[in-house]
Design a protein around this motif. Structure first.
Motif, short mmCIF file in Angstrom:
data_model
loop_
_atom_site.label_atom_id
_atom_site.label_comp_id
_atom_site.label_asym_id
_atom_site.label_seq_id
_atom_site.Cartn_x
_atom_site.Cartn_y
_atom_site.Cartn_z
N CYS A 14 8.50 -114.80 5.06
CA CYS A 14 8.55 -116.16 5.62
C CYS A 14 8.98 -117.14 4.54
O CYS A 14 8.38 -117.20 3.47
N THR A 31 8.56 -115.18 14.36
CA THR A 31 7.78 -116.33 13.90
C THR A 31 6.70 -115.84 12.94
O THR A 31 6.43 -114.63 12.86
N CYS A 32 6.10 -116.76 12.20
CA CYS A 32 5.05 -116.42 11.23
C CYS A 32 3.71 -116.92 11.77
O CYS A 32 3.53 -118.13 11.97
N PHE A 33 2.80 -116.01 12.02
CA PHE A 33 1.52 -116.41 12.61
C PHE A 33 0.69 -117.26 11.65
O PHE A 33 -0.16 -118.05 12.09
N CYS A 35 2.03 -119.59 9.62
CA CYS A 35 2.59 -120.94 9.72
C CYS A 35 2.35 -121.57 11.08
O CYS A 35 2.38 -122.80 11.22
N ASP A 36 2.11 -120.76 12.11
CA ASP A 36 1.79 -121.28 13.43
C ASP A 36 0.36 -121.78 13.53
O ASP A 36 0.00 -122.44 14.51
N ASP A 37 -0.47 -121.48 12.55
CA ASP A 37 -1.84 -121.97 12.51
C ASP A 37 -1.84 -123.44 12.09
O ASP A 37 -1.01 -123.86 11.28
N TYR A 41 2.33 -125.00 8.75
CA TYR A 41 3.32 -125.71 9.58
C TYR A 41 4.62 -124.92 9.60
O TYR A 41 4.89 -124.09 8.72
N VAL A 42 5.42 -125.16 10.62
CA VAL A 42 6.81 -124.70 10.67
C VAL A 42 7.68 -125.92 10.41
O VAL A 42 7.48 -126.96 11.04
N GLN A 47 11.55 -121.81 12.10
CA GLN A 47 11.11 -120.63 11.35
C GLN A 47 12.30 -119.84 10.82
O GLN A 47 13.28 -119.64 11.53
#
Length: 309
Positions: A14, A31-33, A35-37, A41-42, A47
């Motif tokens: 990522c 996607t990066c889980f 960064c989705d938290d 951030y994205v 992404q």
């Protein structure tokens, strides 16, 4: 190359947080889980991914080793220039029982391996929280050493390997001459490391500009005291999204930390080092917690009555 894990060099990393995923197939990881938290951030650009092979062959990325002024013999920061991912530094802690790497960075290349081995290799790696998991299994395999992680944060692992990962369940853990303390807060298992009176804090709590400020003299050279009410640290659930921790979380962190002595703190990023007397350092941590609690509207919280001798 001296690297043993050549087959993993093409795996996706990522670009935003530096976490490595165990595939080079962009249809499997879109996607990066992490960064989705909400704690990450994205970016507006969306992404995107890179690989260790690209970082190593690019020619511009390198790891820079910088002794930390508070103890240049035993604490050496390792940071990638230009920045990769979040941009944190790892800190090589050189103890009498062997070297321990505090936190981890994404880039691992032959030059880095050679330099670390020249400095004595690694007995262990300890990672403060999931944002710095990065390529920790690459490092573990390269140096044939275990990686210590908080058991509470297992779900944030993109890769699992029982041969190298050890999960910490205790509040205090001794690891090759260091003391690892689980404070929670930013993540349930967020940790700090204590070595010879120096507290490595990552961003379990974050050094503030006023914490680094110099009030030794005014513009005319007249000595003066640091103004009252200045915070030295921030305690956040999400740093990039500026969501503070609740007072009860700070109280739980202090309940652990108040039992230990430290005369300096060393944060996640270059330049985030504060060196004072042990009493002053501890006072700054408590005062910073109390400032955050008071100005978040909790004027009656029990932590505001907390003090130490």
């Amino acid at each position: 190359m001296a690297l043993e894990s050549k087959q993993t060099g093409s795996w996706l990393v990522c670009k935003t947080c530096g976490t490595q995923f165990p595939t080079d197939d962009k249809t499997k990881v879109t996607t990066c889980f992490i960064c989705d938290d909400p704690r990450q951030y994205v970016p507006p650009s969306g992404q995107s991914f890179i690989s260790l092979d690209v970082l190593r062959s690019d020619g511009q990325y390198k790891n820079v080793f910088t002794p930390i002024d508070a103890d240049p013999e035993h604490l050496i920061a390792i940071a990638t220039e230009p920045k990769v991912g979040i941009g944190q530094r790892a800190i090589l802690v050189r103890t009498s029982k062997g070297n321990v790497l505090w936190d981890c960075i994404t880039l691992l290349d032959d030059e880095t391996i050679a330099k670390v081995k020249e400095l004595g290799g690694l007995k262990a790696i300890v990672i403060s929280h999931p944002h710095y998991y990065s390529t920790h299994l690459e490092w573990a395999r390269a140096f044939r050493c275990p990686v210590y992680l908080a058991i509470e944060d297992m779900k944030w692992l993109a890769q699992h390997d029982a041969d190298w990962q050890i999960f910490i369940s205790e509040t205090e853990t001794q690891i090759h001459g260091t003391t690892v303390l689980k404070l929670g807060g930013h993540f349930p298992g967020s940790m700090v490391m204590l070595y010879d009176g120096k507290l490595l804090i990552a961003d379990t709590f974050l050094t503030t500009p006023s914490g680094l400020g110099n009030w030794d003299a005014d513009a005319l050279g007249t000595a003066r005291e640091r103004p009252a009410g200045m915070s030295s640290f921030a305690f956040m659930w999400s740093y990039p999204n500026m969501i503070p921790l609740a007072p009860d979380a700070l109280e739980a962190m202090w309940a652990v930390l108040k039992g230990y002595e430290f005369g300096s703190t060393h944060g996640a990023f270059p330049g985030m080092d504060i060196v004072k007397t042990p009493r002053e350092m501890k006072k700054r941590v408590l005062e910073s917690m109390q400032i955050q609690i008071r100005y978040s509207g909790h004027g009656e919280h029990a932590m505001l009555k907390e003090s130490f001798v």
